[in-house]
Design a protein around this motif. Structure first.
Motif, PDB file in Angstrom:
ATOM      1  N   LEU A   1     -17.036   2.767  -3.012  1.00 52.75           N
ATOM      2  CA  LEU A   1     -16.569   2.781  -1.625  1.00 52.75           C
ATOM      3  C   LEU A   1     -15.735   1.528  -1.346  1.00 52.75           C
ATOM      4  O   LEU A   1     -14.671   1.601  -0.725  1.00 52.75           O
ATOM      5  CB  LEU A   1     -17.781   2.860  -0.681  1.00 52.75           C
TER       6      LEU A   1
ATOM      7  N   ASP B   1     -12.420   1.975  -2.782  1.00 51.09           N
ATOM      8  CA  ASP B   1     -11.666   2.954  -2.001  1.00 51.09           C
ATOM      9  C   ASP B   1     -11.162   2.347  -0.684  1.00 51.09           C
ATOM     10  O   ASP B   1     -10.022   2.566  -0.273  1.00 51.09           O
ATOM     11  CB  ASP B   1     -12.558   4.164  -1.718  1.00 51.09           C
ATOM     12  N   ILE B   2     -12.012   1.561  -0.047  1.00 53.90           N
ATOM     13  CA  ILE B   2     -11.585   0.921   1.210  1.00 53.90           C
ATOM     14  C   ILE B   2     -10.424  -0.035   0.935  1.00 53.90           C
ATOM     15  O   ILE B   2      -9.439  -0.071   1.674  1.00 53.90           O
ATOM     16  CB  ILE B   2     -12.753   0.158   1.864  1.00 53.90           C
TER      17      ILE B   2
ATOM     18  N   GLN C   1      -7.442   1.792   0.774  1.00 52.62           N
ATOM     19  CA  GLN C   1      -7.001   2.279   2.101  1.00 52.62           C
ATOM     20  C   GLN C   1      -6.343   1.187   2.919  1.00 52.62           C
ATOM     21  O   GLN C   1      -5.648   1.456   3.886  1.00 52.62           O
ATOM     22  CB  GLN C   1      -8.201   2.821   2.877  1.00 52.62           C
ATOM     23  N   ILE C   2      -6.619  -0.067   2.572  1.00 53.03           N
ATOM     24  CA  ILE C   2      -5.990  -1.171   3.302  1.00 53.03           C
ATOM     25  C   ILE C   2      -4.679  -1.560   2.628  1.00 53.03           C
ATOM     26  O   ILE C   2      -3.654  -1.734   3.270  1.00 53.03           O
ATOM     27  CB  ILE C   2      -6.920  -2.409   3.348  1.00 53.03           C
TER      28      ILE C   2
END
Lengths: 417, 789
Positions: free
Chosen positions: A374, A377-378, A381-382
């Motif tokens: 996670l 993945d975050i 996403q940033i």
């Protein structure tokens, strides 16, 4: 072993290195005279030829940046020096302003002359009153010596310099946020285009350069582009301040050609404290991905760092020995970005909040295995989705840390002793 | 959502070709990707993007993939360029994933309290979370950031900060559109929040728009909060009944009760904005209504049946010398009915719609230069003008959408605004206006002096209803229109005023711009009305009617929508009403019903259909929002009285028939001109002022949250006048006339010398009522000592 090349740091051991007398004793301000003889276009050409790249982290070619400023547009031009040094691990501009502020002032005169600016601002990080006072004094001394103000050295060139104190936000190191802050607004990055070279401070053409970049200019002018290019590599020419911190015996600033290795810098810094080996290091402040001992011999250049998935950044390595927890280091860094996110864009504002939430859990040993994916993945996403580079920076520590130290993170999961 | 194209640029539009989701598009150069995608029917999710606001690319919800650029890009901020290949979430995994990621982030700190949120059911966050979000949250164990909730950013607007997604639409609206940059983002990171400075309220006449453009439930209004769910509402297209801007509005009704009003989208008029008065002042439609006819018996009003009251009214008017007065609330169809009723049933031209200072010069101006001169100047013309000259007209207070349109043009097309007025009010400053200060009465001189410098330029003159108080001003405007290329328009304050001019509610004017003195015009109107002839003699105006009643030359009044305290000679007015037989058609108890002999209740705006004519002369038709109402229109009531008087119209006073009838008369182009009038210099300190947008107007009653956003009443004088009269800035000032006095805080500011500027109908400042003094009349000033709150 790569030799140190003291240039900006050459006279820091002298007690009056920061005074105008101390600076002039070693030929200070002679580059101003030389620049006025060359003319502004020749100055830009010389800086372009030297290959000097921005020392604030991005490494954009300085001469090219100056060349973007439209000439004869009838608008006022501005030179802004970015002295908002706030990057975790970065400590080079502030010592430079303390020990050798006149190299900065001289660089300001030359750069402003080149881009036809009659007004320059030095924006200094607000939490650091000492360099603010010192640079203010240097500017006042330069005015007294007629090196600033009207008709400098009879050249007909006028320049006013204002030393501005920031108000304590990391984001104001981002050039457009710095401009907003300088205009009296809340520091948040601006939408680009238009770029500052076209519409920067007060919607006029503006060059924003780092302290070290500007302070390097007098030497380039005095000794010539060929001299400067004789150091470093083809793509990373010249010399640079390397501020080594962390678990070394003698943390400090080492001025060396680009291409010096981390191993050499650690040697210059007296080796590792407690003689424990290096566990990991970041070459250029917390905003660049970390490296491991296998990278100790990689030349510290823009291109070699990029080839190894990281960046030279500000050139201020932090060294961590085997007693350090990479998890803890990453938590502190991300907390820093969460605290400093300006709030303008969603990925940076909320993404850092999200990551800190998970990392705190991991730190307490309450993580799940899925948290590691996670986190990656975050970060994805940033990265590349945020408004400015602050978000990108916040997204860098986690993937690199997990790439090299996933096992350590896995010891932080629930049920692992 | 609105984008108003600029027609002057349409001709030289350069088109570019690009590809969006594999479809080739040809769009004007400069079209943003998000707009081009809309044209294809591709809805890219967005929060901060708003077509009327500058792009900020802050929310990152609209990320798309562009060939050749490694990172996804915000489609709300990047124009399509020639050959660009764009992939939205429809055809790009990267874009879809990026949007999903942003949506996940947005929901982290969002309370997800949709079941109790006013926005639930009409919420872009809710909707886009469904279309572009993840099916479940990965933040399950996280701790949300919380805020104290809610906080008032002004008395009308509440802010639930934890719902905010920091899109900055509200702050940008305040800064860019309204010009009231007192709403800002504060703090940083996840603590970033919307707020105001030092607990001062967000002061704006347009604040309600921020609620409407908020893409989440962060901003709510005190009036609507927790009152309804969107899916319980029945929405109706309506037209605002307050001012002459003519806004399209949406009225939302639940079980027969108005819940809220919103600005509707009308690119040519209000774009998608309205003012807070238009948005929040609708309680008048239900508050303290008169429900049955009333008859005065032994000095008291008593309830009566309709047949009794109609007969009573008809008997009182029969064979009398009568006058007809109306106010600004009436739709065109009703004023037309009053106009016809006076001419046919009462056989008189004693008609006037002006419930305020009314001059002969103004009647002349309206007759010759306004009537039947529709769409001579439009909102769009304002945007394309080089110079707009405002004469005795401060748009922010007196026609707020004109203010917004002018501000837009000042920002975007570099319009220059010049204002001739008695004081430099805040609204002028938001237009960067050059302000020419003049003492009341001397505006015409200032205008005449200015005219030579405007020659040859694309100039539009907007003259307000206050011009009627300055002798010679309207004739100077008219002569400027003749001698230069300037176009001019009259901007009245009330919604019904322009329609009343079209309906011929002036002593010299017939409907459609036809003239009472012209026999052919009279014959045409008589034919339309199915009568043999119309009275040929000019009637009396409002001032003359009051005088005539006092001297016994007028016996009866028919009055609709008027307040005697709107004129300075109200004591005469009341005496005139006392002396005559008064038929009052009214919605609420008023200063007229108090003296009326018969009161006939009529329907409010929501209960009937009709047409308002805005300042442009644009017809703004609306249907009844509440069809079930049994309330009668003014026209229908007049029709019943006329029948009793033996006059019968075939149309039965149906609004649609009346509208058709008036339209058939509207073809005349009146080319006559008015005669010049000299200006009059009055010595001494003169009263100046205007009616502030939010004040004690009768249609704003019953709305305390709105009333609390009103600007505080202050008296303004110039520094020279203050020192000449021993007045101190910030102290109180006593303003006196022969009949009374009022005390206000003093603000020394940019005002013409020997002038005291006050609001005309605000709390503590009602000079017409208290001082019996109108604009341009003299008063005395005296220091009132320290002002302690």
């Amino acid at each position: 072993m790569t030799k140190l090349v003291p240039n900006l740091t050459a006279h820091w051991d002298e007690t009056d290195s920061y005074t105008i007398a101390g600076y002039q004793r070693h030929g200070g301000y002679s580059a101003v005279k030389k620049s006025f003889e060359l003319g502004p276009d020749a100055v830009i050409a010389e800086v372009k030829e030297s290959g000097l790249r921005g020392r604030g982290g991005a490494g954009f070619p300085t001469g090219m940046k100056w060349g973007f400023v439209p000439q004869g547009d009838g608008k006022p031009h501005y030179l802004v020096v970015n002295a908002d040094e706030s990057e975790p691990g970065a400590c080079k501009d502030i010592p430079l302003m303390m020990a050798n502020p006149h190299s900065l002032v001289e660089g300001v005169i030359i750069a402003a002359y080149a881009i036809r600016a009659n007004q320059a601002f030095i924006y200094i990080r607000g939490e650091t009153p000492h360099p603010i006072r010192r640079v203010r004094q240097a500017v006042a001394d330069a005015y007294a010596a007629k090196l600033l103000g009207k008709n400098i050295l009879g050249s007909g060139f006028d320049l006013e310099v204002v030393v501005h104190s920031g108000a304590g936000a990391y984001i104001c190191g981002e050039e457009t946020a710095l401009l907003d802050s300088l205009e009296g607004r809340r520091g948040q990055p601006r939408l680009k285009p238009p770029f500052p070279a076209v519409a920067g401070l007060y919607a006029s053409p503006t060059v924003v350069n780092n302290v070290e970049t500007i302070a390097s200019v007098p030497a380039v002018i005095n000794n010539g582009a060929a001299w400067y290019k004789s150091f470093g590599t083809e793509k990373s020419p010249g010399i640079k301040l390397f501020a080594v911190s962390g678990d070394v015996k003698r943390p400090g600033i080492f001025e060396a050609p680009l291409g010096i290795t981390m191993r050499e810098l650690i040697d210059y810094a007296g080796g590792m404290v407690s003689e424990r080996p290096v566990k990991f290091f970041v070459p250029g402040g917390s905003s660049v991905p970390l490296l491991t001992p296998e990278h100790l011999d990689v030349p510290l250049t823009y291109e070699d760092m990029a080839a190894h998935g990281t960046m030279l950044g500000t050139g201020t390595p932090m060294v961590f020995d085997t007693s350090r927890s990479v998890t803890q280091a990453v938590v502190r860094w991300i907390e820093f970005y969460k605290h400093e996110s300006c709030g303008k864009c969603t990925p940076c504002r909320e993404g850092t909040y999200f990551m800190v939430d998970i990392l705190k859990r991991l730190e307490k040993g309450k993580g799940q295995i899925s948290d590691l994916d996670l986190l990656v993945d975050i970060s994805a996403q940033i990265s590349g989705r945020s408004f400015c580079a602050l978000g990108d920076a916040a997204a860098t520590p986690v993937p690199a840390a997990l790439k090299y130290f996933r096992e350590e993170f896995e010891t932080k999961l629930v049920g692992v002793k | 959502m609105t984008v108003t194209a600029n027609p002057s640029q349409n001709n030289q539009l350069e088109l570019i070709t690009a590809t969006v989701d594999g479809v080739e598009v040809r769009v004007p150069k400069g079209t943003l990707i998000i707009r081009a995608a809309e044209q294809l029917g591709v809805q890219i999710p967005r929060f901060c993007d708003h077509p009327s606001l500058e792009p900020v690319a802050a929310c990152r919800m609209c990320l798309v993939e562009i060939d050749g650029i490694p990172k996804p890009q915000p489609s709300c901020a990047i124009p399509l360029t020639e050959g660009m290949v764009v992939r939205t979430q429809q055809s790009s995994e990267v874009a879809a994933k990026a949007q999903e990621g942003v949506m996940e982030f947005l929901l982290l700190n969002h309370p997800l309290d949709c079941p109790v949120c006013d926005k639930g059911g009409e919420c872009p966050l809710q909707n886009q979370a469904m279309t572009n979000g993840r099916p479940y949250s990965r933040f399950e164990e996280g701790t949300k950031r919380l805020f104290e909730k809610p906080i008032n950013i002004n008395s009308e607007i509440l802010l639930d900060r934890e719902r905010c997604v920091s899109c900055a639409r509200c702050t940008r609206f305040a800064d860019e559109i309204a010009g009231d940059p007192t709403l800002e983002l504060l703090e940083r990171g996840a603590q970033q929040q919307v707020g105001t400075a030092d607990d001062r309220p967000f002061e704006s006449y347009f604040g309600g728009n921020t609620i409407q453009i908020c893409p989440v439930g962060a901003l709510t209004s005190a009036t609507y909060r927790f009152r309804s769910r969107p899916f319980d509402l029945i929405s109706h297209n309506t037209i605002c009944e307050h001012c002459a801007s003519g806004c399209s509005t949406r009225t939302d009704i639940r079980r027969g009760k108005i819940m809220r009003r919103l600005a509707a989208n009308d690119p040519e008029v209000n774009e998608e904005w309205n003012c807070d008065k238009g948005r929040f002042a609708f309680t008048h439609t239900t508050l303290d209504r008169i429900t049955t006819p009333l008859i005065r018996e032994n000095g008291e009003l008593r309830t009566a049946s309709w047949p009794e009251a109609i007969e009573f009214a008809a008997n009182g008017l029969k064979d009398k010398q009568s006058g007809v007065l109306t106010g600004g609330r009436l739709p065109q169809e009703d004023v037309y009915a009053y106009s016809r009723f006076a001419r046919v049933a009462l056989n008189t031209n004693n008609v006037d719609f002006r419930n305020r200072y009314a001059s002969k010069e103004e009647a002349d101006f309206l007759t010759h230069h306004v009537a039947a001169n529709s769409m001579h100047v439009t909102y769009r013309d304002l945007e394309n003008a080089e110079i707009v000259l405002l004469v005795a007209f401060e748009p922010e207070n007196e026609s707020p959408i004109v203010q917004l349109r002018l501000r837009k043009a000042v920002r975007k097309s570099k319009l220059k605004v010049i204002a001739i007025d008695t004081a430099a009010i805040e609204g002028y400053k938001k237009l960067n206006a050059e302000i020419i200060l003049t003492k009341p009465g001397l505006e015409a001189d200032a205008l005449n002096k200015l005219v030579p410098s405007l020659n040859g330029k694309n100039v539009i003159v907007l003259v307000g209803e206050r011009a009627a108080t300055s002798s010679g001003l309207l004739s100077a405007v008219a002569s400027m229109g003749k001698s230069t290329s300037a176009k001019f328009a009259w901007v009245p304050r009330r919604a019904g005023d322009r329609g009343a001019v079209e309906a011929g509610l002036l002593p010299t004017l017939l409907p459609g711009g036809k003239l009472v003195k012209d026999a052919a015009d009279r014959a045409e109107v008589a034919a339309e009305w199915g009568v043999a002839q119309l009275p040929g003699q000019s009637g009396l105006d409002q001032v003359e009617m009051v005088k005539a009643a006092l001297s016994g030359d007028l016996d009866a009044f028919v009055i609709g929508g008027l307040d005697v305290y709107d004129v300075s000679y109200h004591s005469d007015f009341i005496a005139a009403l006392e002396k005559t037989f008064v038929v009052s058609l009214e919605q609420h108890y008023s200063s007229v019903t108090e003296h009326a002999d018969v009161v006939l209740p009529v329907g409010v705006i929501t209960e009937r259909s009709g047409t308002f004519v805005n300042w442009e002369g644009r017809e703004r038709s609306f249907a009844a929002a509440m069809h079930q109402s049994l309330a009668l229109t003014d026209a229908r009531v007049l029709h019943l009285i006329a029948e009793k008087l033996g006059v019968k119209f075939a149309d039965q006073a149906k609004p649609s028939e009346l509208h058709k009838s008036l339209t058939s008369l509207k073809d005349s182009s009146n080319t006559s001109t008015m005669s010049a009038v000299a200006s009059i210099k009055v010595p001494g300190i003169l009263l100046a002022g205007l009616r502030q947008l939010i004040d004690n107007g009768s249609l704003q009653q019953g709305e305390p949250h709105l009333a609390a956003t009103a600007r505080e009443a202050v008296a303004r004088v110039s520094a020279a006048t203050a020192s000449a009269n021993g007045l101190v800035d910030g102290n109180l000032v006593i303003i006196k006339s022969s009949t009374g006095q009022m005390v206000l805080p003093l603000l020394v500011s940019e005002v013409a010398d020997e002038t005291v500027w006050v609001p005309l109908n605000s709390d503590g400042s009602t000079p017409l009522k208290n001082l019996s003094v109108s604009i341009g009349e003299s008063v005395q000033l005296q220091d009132g000592g320290r002002y302690v709150l």
